[in-house]
Scaffold this active site. Structure first.
Site, PDB file in Angstrom:
ATOM      1  N   LYS A 169       0.861  -1.192   0.000  1.00  0.00           N
ATOM      2  CA  LYS A 169       0.000   0.000   0.000  1.00  0.00           C
ATOM      3  C   LYS A 169       0.890   1.233   0.000  1.00  0.00           C
ATOM      4  CE  LYS A 169      -1.633   2.847   3.019  1.00  0.00           C
ATOM      5  NZ  LYS A 169      -1.619   4.124   2.268  1.00  0.00           N
ATOM      6  N   GLY A 200      -4.901   3.245  -1.370  1.00  0.00           N
ATOM      7  CA  GLY A 200      -5.978   3.633  -0.465  1.00  0.00           C
ATOM      8  C   GLY A 200      -5.431   4.136   0.844  1.00  0.00           C
ATOM      9  N   GLY A 202      -4.445   4.390   4.939  1.00  0.00           N
ATOM     10  CA  GLY A 202      -3.831   3.550   5.958  1.00  0.00           C
ATOM     11  C   GLY A 202      -4.875   2.897   6.848  1.00  0.00           C
ATOM     12  N   GLY A 206      -4.313  -0.131   4.711  1.00  0.00           N
ATOM     13  CA  GLY A 206      -3.139  -0.445   5.526  1.00  0.00           C
ATOM     14  C   GLY A 206      -3.487  -1.435   6.633  1.00  0.00           C
ATOM     15  N   GLU A 244      10.399   1.380  10.231  1.00  0.00           N
ATOM     16  CA  GLU A 244      11.334   2.464   9.940  1.00  0.00           C
ATOM     17  C   GLU A 244      10.588   3.726  10.324  1.00  0.00           C
ATOM     18  OE1 GLU A 244      14.678   3.172   9.372  1.00  0.00           O
ATOM     19  OE2 GLU A 244      14.437   1.507   7.976  1.00  0.00           O
ATOM     20  N   CYS A 278      13.478  11.503   7.032  1.00  0.00           N
ATOM     21  CA  CYS A 278      13.492  10.928   8.386  1.00  0.00           C
ATOM     22  C   CYS A 278      14.878  10.985   9.019  1.00  0.00           C
ATOM     23  CB  CYS A 278      12.967   9.504   8.363  1.00  0.00           C
ATOM     24  SG  CYS A 278      13.755   8.497   7.108  1.00  0.00           S
ATOM     25  N   GLU A 377       9.824  15.207  16.088  1.00  0.00           N
ATOM     26  CA  GLU A 377      10.118  15.257  14.654  1.00  0.00           C
ATOM     27  C   GLU A 377       9.207  16.289  14.003  1.00  0.00           C
ATOM     28  OE1 GLU A 377       9.151  11.743  12.172  1.00  0.00           O
ATOM     29  OE2 GLU A 377      11.194  11.951  11.410  1.00  0.00           O
TER      30      GLU A 377
HETATM   31  P1  NAP Z   1       1.968   7.839   8.599  1.00  0.00           P
HETATM   32  O1  NAP Z   1       0.654   8.357   8.984  1.00  0.00           O
HETATM   33  O2  NAP Z   1       2.758   7.074   9.560  1.00  0.00           O
HETATM   34  O3  NAP Z   1       1.754   6.989   7.271  1.00  0.00           O
HETATM   35  C1  NAP Z   1       2.702   6.143   6.677  1.00  0.00           C
HETATM   36  C2  NAP Z   1       1.951   5.078   5.932  1.00  0.00           C
HETATM   37  O4  NAP Z   1       1.215   4.265   6.854  1.00  0.00           O
HETATM   38  C3  NAP Z   1       0.911   5.619   4.966  1.00  0.00           C
HETATM   39  O5  NAP Z   1       0.831   4.753   3.857  1.00  0.00           O
HETATM   40  C4  NAP Z   1      -0.348   5.574   5.804  1.00  0.00           C
HETATM   41  O6  NAP Z   1      -1.520   5.621   5.060  1.00  0.00           O
HETATM   42  C5  NAP Z   1      -0.160   4.267   6.528  1.00  0.00           C
HETATM   43  N1  NAP Z   1      -0.897   4.106   7.774  1.00  0.00           N
HETATM   44  C6  NAP Z   1      -1.246   5.056   8.673  1.00  0.00           C
HETATM   45  N2  NAP Z   1      -1.878   4.504   9.704  1.00  0.00           N
HETATM   46  C7  NAP Z   1      -1.949   3.167   9.480  1.00  0.00           C
HETATM   47  C8  NAP Z   1      -2.499   2.059  10.178  1.00  0.00           C
HETATM   48  N3  NAP Z   1      -3.105   2.197  11.357  1.00  0.00           N
HETATM   49  N4  NAP Z   1      -2.377   0.826   9.645  1.00  0.00           N
HETATM   50  C9  NAP Z   1      -1.752   0.649   8.468  1.00  0.00           C
HETATM   51  N5  NAP Z   1      -1.238   1.665   7.748  1.00  0.00           N
HETATM   52  C10 NAP Z   1      -1.319   2.916   8.250  1.00  0.00           C
HETATM   53  O7  NAP Z   1       2.886   8.986   8.084  1.00  0.00           O
HETATM   54  P2  NAP Z   1       2.477  10.171   7.141  1.00  0.00           P
HETATM   55  O8  NAP Z   1       1.040  10.542   7.294  1.00  0.00           O
HETATM   56  O9  NAP Z   1       2.926   9.806   5.809  1.00  0.00           O
HETATM   57  O10 NAP Z   1       3.352  11.304   7.770  1.00  0.00           O
HETATM   58  C11 NAP Z   1       3.079  11.766   9.088  1.00  0.00           C
HETATM   59  C12 NAP Z   1       4.346  11.971   9.856  1.00  0.00           C
HETATM   60  O11 NAP Z   1       5.114  10.762   9.849  1.00  0.00           O
HETATM   61  C13 NAP Z   1       5.293  12.996   9.263  1.00  0.00           C
HETATM   62  O12 NAP Z   1       4.970  14.261   9.667  1.00  0.00           O
HETATM   63  C14 NAP Z   1       6.608  12.511   9.791  1.00  0.00           C
HETATM   64  O13 NAP Z   1       6.860  13.006  11.072  1.00  0.00           O
HETATM   65  C15 NAP Z   1       6.478  11.037   9.873  1.00  0.00           C
HETATM   66  N6  NAP Z   1       7.129  10.357   8.725  1.00  0.00           N
HETATM   67  C16 NAP Z   1       8.246   9.645   8.931  1.00  0.00           C
HETATM   68  C17 NAP Z   1       8.849   9.013   7.868  1.00  0.00           C
HETATM   69  C18 NAP Z   1      10.065   8.201   8.008  1.00  0.00           C
HETATM   70  O14 NAP Z   1      10.666   7.859   6.997  1.00  0.00           O
HETATM   71  N7  NAP Z   1      10.467   7.819   9.165  1.00  0.00           N
HETATM   72  C19 NAP Z   1       8.322   9.139   6.602  1.00  0.00           C
HETATM   73  C20 NAP Z   1       7.160   9.876   6.416  1.00  0.00           C
HETATM   74  C21 NAP Z   1       6.569  10.461   7.500  1.00  0.00           C
HETATM   75  P3  NAP Z   1      -2.064   7.021   4.457  1.00  0.00           P
HETATM   76  O15 NAP Z   1      -1.567   6.999   3.056  1.00  0.00           O
HETATM   77  O16 NAP Z   1      -3.537   6.955   4.548  1.00  0.00           O
HETATM   78  O17 NAP Z   1      -1.490   8.128   5.278  1.00  0.00           O
END
Ligand code: NAP
Ligand code: MG
Length: 470
Positions: A169, A200, A202, A206, A244, A278, A377
């Protein structure tokens, strides 16, 4: 650019629902594409395809699996301009950087995994046991938006090399390069059910992947809260999880470092991809006696990083990926002001760029390591310069973080820098300007995650060990 189907079982498949997601350009705020919003039903079918795919793919000998990674990489090469353009819109990455880092680099890494597989030691005799490495099974991959293709490749390339099949996903905000990967897989005739993609949210897609009993392992990149949720759902099913997560990495500039080199390098690292990285060195630790000098050098370097339209040749820093991301970063900047850090430059939205999710690159000085802007972060173009008293003080502040993903050290000699690097509780450290290495494992200590990606060692995550006594 519109995709109206998921890709699984070696074919484009009509979605079970009717919802779709608009992909929004971070520079124009306009819709640039649409992708389907999958359901648990779509996931169930994709997992079924991946399970059937595993039956054959896992039995393909390594020397026959390896060339598929090279073919897939080759088929992606003609798509570099389209990928770079898509990601410049989705994430805001300046087109030049997007071409190199968001498109060419992951495509190169994809092919490199063929070499890792060929060189992997898949069997070993230990006493009277034959120990063999077998693929773990169907891997559910969930990825974020900031380096969308890179993070997909970090998972699928070693997983496919190991003999696993995938249900992916991609991030809802930046899904286009994953669809281009599916096109490439389809073009080369990658065996059915090896690479399966459902787009779709998360919350729906997800969660359905992570909870599905047909998924053996989950590989996730993203935020700490989502990682925590995913680990607990996967834990319930006794599935292996690699995570990660975020970072708040420290760059330790020692008192004898060449500041005119070190400080600009630190600023560039923090600001890459407008801080949506990150591993970014978001905390710059400098000796108190040279704090003001560091601030001046940092400010001068930041002035060279032009903020603007990602499609303009002069742009180094583009907008942030979304309005939500922009507002979250602006919120942190307000915290920094209220917490009493010194605002050196930036601090708001740029007046000359009213459209697009722009935030001025911002430096705070005299930051206390316990402030929120030094602990959480931010994921935007915000650097915190933190003064320290002694080397020991610098090490203890660098380690005073719930994260431990990356970091840097700069000293007059490599020996001194290495001595400090060894004391940092973090998965990667670059000393005296050491460059990124596509062979080196990447991943976190502490709440930055579990497991490693990138390089030959990343394959190990996707193997089970079987011991046969004879
Ligand atoms: P996120 O909410 O953690 O999402 C990452 C991925 O996980 C997306 O594909 C998301 O779907 C999915 N997801 C979210 N909740 C889930 C669940 N309960 N079960 C399964 N999948 C799930 O991160 P983000 O929205 O992309 O970014 C938010 C924050 O995360 C950023 O501000 C940053 O601080 C941090 N971040 C960290 C990294 C890293 O490399 N460590 C990378 C990106 C972001 P959706 O597409 O619907 O969101
Ligand atoms: Mg999210």
């Amino acid at each position: 650019m519109t995709y109206d189907k998921h890709y699984y079982g070696g074919a484009w498949q009509a979605p079970s629902g009717t919802d779709s997601t608009a992909v929004i350009s971070s520079a124009t705020e306009q819709e640039v594409a649409r992708v389907p919003r999958g359901t648990a039903d779509d996931v169930d079918r994709a997992v079924g395809a991946a399970r059937r795919g595993f039956e054959t793919w896992s039995r393909v000998p390594a020397e026959e699996r390896a060339p598929w990674l090279e073919k897939l990489s080759e088929a992606m090469k003609s798509r570099v301009p389209a990928i770079a353009e898509a990601i410049a819109h989705e994430v805001g990455t300046a087109l030049g950087l997007a071409t190199k880092v968001q498109a060419e680099f992951p495509i190169m890494m994809l092919g490199l995994n063929a070499k890792f597989l060929r060189e992997a030691k898949l069997e070993e005799q230990l006493g009277h046991s034959l120990v063999i490495k077998e693929p773990i099974g169907v891997v559910g991959c969930v990825t974020p938006w900031n380096y969308p293709l890179h993070q997909v490749v970090c998972k699928i390339a070693p997983a496919l090399a190991a003999g696993c099949t995938i249900v992916l996903k991609p991030a809802d905000m930046a899904p286009l390069s994953a669809f281009m990967l599916a096109e490439a897989a389809n073009d080369i005739g990658l065996p059915k059910g090896v690479l399966n993609i459902v787009s779709g949210s998360g919350r729906v897609v997800g969660e359905a992947i992570v909870a599905h009993p047909g998924v053996d392992m989950v590989s996730f990149t993203g935020s700490l809260p989502a990682g925590r949720r995913i680990a607990s759902v996967a834990g319930d099913g006794i599935k292996k999880v690699t995570l990660e997560l975020g970072g708040k990495s420290a760059f330790v500039v020692l008192d004898d470092a060449p500041f005119e080199k070190a400080i600009p390098a630190g600023v560039n690292n923090c600001m890459q991809n407008s801080g949506q990285t990150c591993s970014a060195w978001t905390r710059m630790l400098v000796p108190k006696s040279r704090h003001d000098e560091a601030v001046e050098l940092a400010k001068a370097q930041l002035a060279k990083l032009t903020l603007g339209d990602p499609f303009d040749k002069n742009t180094r820093l583009g907008p942030l990926a979304s309005a939500g991301q922009r507002d979250s970063v602006l919120g942190y900047i307000e915290h920094g002001k209220q917490e009493g850090a010194t605002l050196v430059t930036g601090g708001g939205r740029p007046a000359n760029l009213p459209t697009g999710f722009y935030v001025e690159p911002t430096i705070f000085a005299n930051v206390d390591n316990r402030m929120r802007i030094a602990q959480e972060e931010i994921f935007g173009p915000v650097l915190a310069i933190i003064p320290y008293e002694s080397e020991a003080d610098a090490v203890s502040m660098a380690n005073d973080s719930e994260y431990g993903l990356a970091g840097g050290v700069w000293a007059a000699t490599p020996e001194r820098a290495l001595g400090v690097a060894r004391q940092l509780r973090t998965g990667q450290v670059d000393i005296n300007g050491g460059r990124f290495n596509a062979l080196a494992p990447f991943g976190g200590y502490k709440k930055s995650g579990i497991g490693r990606e990138i390089g030959p060692l990343a394959l190990e995550e996707f193997f089970q060990l079987k011991s046969i006594q004879r």
